[in-house]
Design a protein around this motif. Structure first.
Motif, PDB file in Angstrom:
ATOM      1  N   VAL A  84       5.284 -10.878  -1.684  1.00  0.00           N
ATOM      2  CA  VAL A  84       4.999  -9.546  -1.149  1.00  0.00           C
ATOM      3  C   VAL A  84       5.385  -8.453  -2.153  1.00  0.00           C
ATOM      4  O   VAL A  84       4.703  -7.436  -2.285  1.00  0.00           O
ATOM      5  N   GLU A  85       6.475  -8.694  -2.886  1.00  0.00           N
ATOM      6  CA  GLU A  85       6.908  -7.716  -3.884  1.00  0.00           C
ATOM      7  C   GLU A  85       5.998  -7.757  -5.117  1.00  0.00           C
ATOM      8  O   GLU A  85       5.680  -6.716  -5.701  1.00  0.00           O
ATOM      9  N   LEU A  86       5.553  -8.950  -5.482  1.00  0.00           N
ATOM     10  CA  LEU A  86       4.646  -9.069  -6.613  1.00  0.00           C
ATOM     11  C   LEU A  86       3.322  -8.368  -6.321  1.00  0.00           C
ATOM     12  O   LEU A  86       2.713  -7.755  -7.210  1.00  0.00           O
ATOM     13  N   GLU A  87       2.868  -8.442  -5.082  1.00  0.00           N
ATOM     14  CA  GLU A  87       1.630  -7.744  -4.691  1.00  0.00           C
ATOM     15  C   GLU A  87       1.805  -6.231  -4.822  1.00  0.00           C
ATOM     16  O   GLU A  87       0.872  -5.530  -5.228  1.00  0.00           O
ATOM     17  N   ALA A  88       2.996  -5.740  -4.468  1.00  0.00           N
ATOM     18  CA  ALA A  88       3.259  -4.300  -4.591  1.00  0.00           C
ATOM     19  C   ALA A  88       3.222  -3.875  -6.058  1.00  0.00           C
ATOM     20  O   ALA A  88       2.634  -2.840  -6.403  1.00  0.00           O
ATOM     21  N   PHE A  89       3.846  -4.662  -6.929  1.00  0.00           N
ATOM     22  CA  PHE A  89       3.809  -4.346  -8.357  1.00  0.00           C
ATOM     23  C   PHE A  89       2.369  -4.351  -8.867  1.00  0.00           C
ATOM     24  O   PHE A  89       1.973  -3.486  -9.660  1.00  0.00           O
ATOM     25  N   ASP A  90       1.586  -5.312  -8.405  1.00  0.00           N
ATOM     26  CA  ASP A  90       0.200  -5.403  -8.840  1.00  0.00           C
ATOM     27  C   ASP A  90      -0.582  -4.145  -8.456  1.00  0.00           C
ATOM     28  O   ASP A  90      -1.339  -3.598  -9.263  1.00  0.00           O
ATOM     29  N   LYS A  91      -0.380  -3.671  -7.215  1.00  0.00           N
ATOM     30  CA  LYS A  91      -1.065  -2.457  -6.764  1.00  0.00           C
ATOM     31  C   LYS A  91      -0.625  -1.235  -7.561  1.00  0.00           C
ATOM     32  O   LYS A  91      -1.437  -0.382  -7.926  1.00  0.00           O
ATOM     33  N   ILE A  92       0.674  -1.151  -7.803  1.00  0.00           N
ATOM     34  CA  ILE A  92       1.199   0.001  -8.550  1.00  0.00           C
ATOM     35  C   ILE A  92       0.667   0.010  -9.985  1.00  0.00           C
ATOM     36  O   ILE A  92       0.183   1.028 -10.478  1.00  0.00           O
TER      37      ILE A  92
ATOM     38  N   SER B 122      -1.970  -1.344 -11.126  1.00  0.00           N
ATOM     39  CA  SER B 122      -3.428  -1.157 -11.178  1.00  0.00           C
ATOM     40  C   SER B 122      -3.824   0.320 -11.151  1.00  0.00           C
ATOM     41  O   SER B 122      -4.954   0.667 -11.492  1.00  0.00           O
ATOM     42  N   LEU B 123      -2.884   1.192 -10.761  1.00  0.00           N
ATOM     43  CA  LEU B 123      -3.171   2.628 -10.713  1.00  0.00           C
ATOM     44  C   LEU B 123      -3.237   3.249 -12.102  1.00  0.00           C
ATOM     45  O   LEU B 123      -3.781   4.347 -12.276  1.00  0.00           O
ATOM     46  N   GLY B 124      -2.665   2.577 -13.079  1.00  0.00           N
ATOM     47  CA  GLY B 124      -2.686   3.087 -14.441  1.00  0.00           C
ATOM     48  C   GLY B 124      -1.919   4.384 -14.621  1.00  0.00           C
ATOM     49  O   GLY B 124      -2.302   5.250 -15.408  1.00  0.00           O
ATOM     50  N   LEU B 125      -0.825   4.515 -13.894  1.00  0.00           N
ATOM     51  CA  LEU B 125      -0.031   5.741 -13.954  1.00  0.00           C
ATOM     52  C   LEU B 125       0.631   5.897 -15.320  1.00  0.00           C
ATOM     53  O   LEU B 125       1.045   4.910 -15.937  1.00  0.00           O
ATOM     54  N   LYS B 126       0.730   7.126 -15.766  1.00  0.00           N
ATOM     55  CA  LYS B 126       1.423   7.397 -17.031  1.00  0.00           C
ATOM     56  C   LYS B 126       2.918   7.534 -16.758  1.00  0.00           C
ATOM     57  O   LYS B 126       3.540   8.570 -16.989  1.00  0.00           O
TER      58      LYS B 126
ATOM     59  N   LYS C 160       0.833  -1.204   0.000  1.00  0.00           N
ATOM     60  CA  LYS C 160       0.000   0.000   0.000  1.00  0.00           C
ATOM     61  C   LYS C 160       0.867   1.253   0.000  1.00  0.00           C
ATOM     62  O   LYS C 160       0.591   2.213  -0.723  1.00  0.00           O
ATOM     63  N   GLN C 161       1.922   1.241   0.814  1.00  0.00           N
ATOM     64  CA  GLN C 161       2.833   2.393   0.863  1.00  0.00           C
ATOM     65  C   GLN C 161       3.560   2.579  -0.464  1.00  0.00           C
ATOM     66  O   GLN C 161       3.719   3.701  -0.946  1.00  0.00           O
ATOM     67  N   LYS C 162       3.980   1.470  -1.064  1.00  0.00           N
ATOM     68  CA  LYS C 162       4.662   1.568  -2.357  1.00  0.00           C
ATOM     69  C   LYS C 162       3.734   2.167  -3.412  1.00  0.00           C
ATOM     70  O   LYS C 162       4.139   3.027  -4.206  1.00  0.00           O
ATOM     71  N   ALA C 163       2.502   1.715  -3.424  1.00  0.00           N
ATOM     72  CA  ALA C 163       1.551   2.235  -4.401  1.00  0.00           C
ATOM     73  C   ALA C 163       1.285   3.722  -4.158  1.00  0.00           C
ATOM     74  O   ALA C 163       1.197   4.506  -5.112  1.00  0.00           O
ATOM     75  N   GLN C 164       1.159   4.099  -2.890  1.00  0.00           N
ATOM     76  CA  GLN C 164       0.923   5.502  -2.569  1.00  0.00           C
ATOM     77  C   GLN C 164       2.094   6.375  -3.003  1.00  0.00           C
ATOM     78  O   GLN C 164       1.900   7.452  -3.584  1.00  0.00           O
ATOM     79  N   LEU C 165       3.314   5.916  -2.747  1.00  0.00           N
ATOM     80  CA  LEU C 165       4.487   6.686  -3.150  1.00  0.00           C
ATOM     81  C   LEU C 165       4.594   6.768  -4.671  1.00  0.00           C
ATOM     82  O   LEU C 165       4.963   7.813  -5.223  1.00  0.00           O
ATOM     83  N   ALA C 166       4.285   5.683  -5.346  1.00  0.00           N
ATOM     84  CA  ALA C 166       4.324   5.703  -6.809  1.00  0.00           C
ATOM     85  C   ALA C 166       3.343   6.735  -7.355  1.00  0.00           C
ATOM     86  O   ALA C 166       3.664   7.493  -8.288  1.00  0.00           O
ATOM     87  N   LYS C 167       2.150   6.782  -6.774  1.00  0.00           N
ATOM     88  CA  LYS C 167       1.139   7.750  -7.216  1.00  0.00           C
ATOM     89  C   LYS C 167       1.613   9.180  -6.979  1.00  0.00           C
ATOM     90  O   LYS C 167       1.461  10.053  -7.843  1.00  0.00           O
ATOM     91  N   LEU C 168       2.210   9.426  -5.819  1.00  0.00           N
ATOM     92  CA  LEU C 168       2.684  10.772  -5.494  1.00  0.00           C
ATOM     93  C   LEU C 168       3.890  11.163  -6.341  1.00  0.00           C
ATOM     94  O   LEU C 168       4.034  12.320  -6.734  1.00  0.00           O
ATOM     95  N   LEU C 169       4.757  10.198  -6.634  1.00  0.00           N
ATOM     96  CA  LEU C 169       5.892  10.470  -7.518  1.00  0.00           C
ATOM     97  C   LEU C 169       5.401  10.865  -8.912  1.00  0.00           C
ATOM     98  O   LEU C 169       5.932  11.788  -9.534  1.00  0.00           O
ATOM     99  N   ALA C 170       4.383  10.169  -9.387  1.00  0.00           N
ATOM    100  CA  ALA C 170       3.821  10.500 -10.698  1.00  0.00           C
ATOM    101  C   ALA C 170       3.246  11.911 -10.699  1.00  0.00           C
ATOM    102  O   ALA C 170       3.390  12.657 -11.668  1.00  0.00           O
ATOM    103  N   ARG C 171       2.598  12.298  -9.599  1.00  0.00           N
ATOM    104  CA  ARG C 171       2.039  13.650  -9.496  1.00  0.00           C
ATOM    105  C   ARG C 171       3.137  14.710  -9.508  1.00  0.00           C
ATOM    106  O   ARG C 171       2.918  15.839  -9.936  1.00  0.00           O
ATOM    107  N   CYS C 172       4.316  14.334  -9.032  1.00  0.00           N
ATOM    108  CA  CYS C 172       5.456  15.266  -9.043  1.00  0.00           C
ATOM    109  C   CYS C 172       6.026  15.460 -10.445  1.00  0.00           C
ATOM    110  O   CYS C 172       6.829  16.372 -10.659  1.00  0.00           O
ATOM    111  N   GLY C 173       5.663  14.580 -11.362  1.00  0.00           N
ATOM    112  CA  GLY C 173       6.201  14.672 -12.718  1.00  0.00           C
ATOM    113  C   GLY C 173       7.269  13.645 -13.025  1.00  0.00           C
ATOM    114  O   GLY C 173       7.881  13.689 -14.098  1.00  0.00           O
TER     115      GLY C 173
END
Length: 382
Positions: free
Chosen positions: A55-63, A65-69, A28-41
């Protein structure tokens, strides 16, 4: 070749940053940081090492799933098991790493240079056959023979790698050597180069800037410089310097990046030192009288960049090194106007206080210095 007006700053906080001793991020933390990093540009995130396990595969799955560009990258070694894990992570890009220095080839891999080149050929080819975009990471490149580096880079290029990472794995470089080496490599290859620095001698950020000056195409770094041992190049330092001092287009929202650093520190359970460049609490705090006088005349005298960029203002502390103007300004902010004579009297009290107590006085203590209601002072509205 040469200095670039644009550069990709790639984040590896979720991979190399998390390798700081004792740090474990939840998915969850990894996904949240990935989302915030994307917002930073940020346009590229090295999100972890799939071979760690489920546990690492689950983190990749969450990240994912966000569909970040954003390009999400997995890190792996040149082994079948690591490639299998990378494929299971469902990423489209992998950074395949292999040691390139003599010491790591002979004592860590216990093999020969010829076999290393064969591994690059084999595993870049296999990854490409799996449909992956492949970057090759040259572990310990800063201790490798430069002619062998060229062989490794050209092998990676020949079999389809889109980039080569030059890693200063044990942080032994200085800016001049970084510039000379990477400038030389740029003359010998057309494959895009990335610089990845460690901070063992405190030079990772400076080396990253030198790498940009040498013409690299991207820089890999972590927020707050978190990472193994002494950490990595600090992403925020590199981004701020290139954007503000060199006018490079990094595509990064500096204020958003600054705001993200305390969140990362909290997730990592690390404290940010108050003197830490860019993100430290005290970077716009001034005590010395000569500095305060200069700031009051024109902030640019002692400010490397406008503090409003990160939502801050300059502040003054009264202590051993303060001057009369600091005292007058500080008390005006407290609603008290001092005469020059009274300001000098209070300054002497403050200096003695800091010598005795080994700290600066609090607001309450500052008010106590004028509690005698001397005729030399008058009350004003704050």
């Amino acid at each position: 070749m040469g200095i670039k007006s644009q550069i990709l700053l790639a984040d590896t906080t979720l991979r190399d940053g998390e390798q700081a001793p004792g740090v474990v991020l939840s998915s969850k933390q990894k996904a949240q940081l990935a989302k915030l990093l994307a917002r930073c540009g940020i346009k590229e995130i090295e999100a972890g090492t799939p071979s760690i396990g489920q546990v690492e595969l689950e983190a990749f799955d969450k990240i994912l799933s966000l569909g970040l560009k954003v390009r999400i990258v997995a890190w792996g070694r040149m082994t079948n098991d690591d490639l299998k894990a990378v494929k299971a992570s469902k990423v489209s890009t992998v950074n395949l790493s292999i040691p390139l220095s003599d010491i790591q080839i002979f004592t860590k891999l216990k093999t020969e240079k010829k076999q290393v080149l064969e591994k690059i050929k084999e595993y870049v080819s296999k990854a490409k056959e799996m449909g992956l975009e492949v970057a090759v990471g040259g572990e310990d490149a800063s201790r490798a023979n430069k002619y062998f580096l060229i062989e490794a880079i050209e092998m990676a290029k020949q079999f389809g790698a889109f980039r080569f990472r030059y890693a200063d794995t044990v942080g032994i470089l200085d800016p001049l050597r970084t510039y000379k080496t990477l400038s030389w490599l740029k003359k010998w290859t057309s494959l895009p180069l990335e610089f990845h620095g460690h901070d063992d001698f405190g030079m990772a950020t400076a080396n990253s800037i030198a790498a940009w000056q040498a013409g690299v195409d991207s820089i890999s770094a972590t927020l707050c410089g978190f990472g193994e041992r002494a950490g990595n190049g600090a992403l925020e330092e590199i981004a701020f310097f290139l954007t503000l001092r060199e006018k490079v287009d990094t595509g990064i929202d500096l204020k958003a990046l600054f705001s993200l650093c305390p969140i990362v520190a909290r997730y990592f359970k690390r404290k940010i030192p108050p003197w830490k460049s860019i993100i430290g609490e005290d970077i716009f705090l001034h005590e010395a009288g000569i500095h305060v006088d200069g700031i009051l005349k024109n902030p640019i005298n002692y400010e490397p960049f406008n503090p409003s960029i990160i939502g801050r203002k300059h502040r003054f502390a009264l202590g051993k090194h303060s001057g009369r103007k600091s005292v007058i300004w500080t008390y005006e902010k407290l609603g008290i106007k001092l005469s020059e004579q009274k300001a000098l009297e209070i300054l002497n009290k403050i200096k003695q206080f800091t010598v005795d107590k080994k700290r600066i006085p609090s607001k309450v203590e500052l008010l106590e210095f004028v509690s005698d209601q001397s005729p030399c002072i008058s009350q004003t509205t704050p």
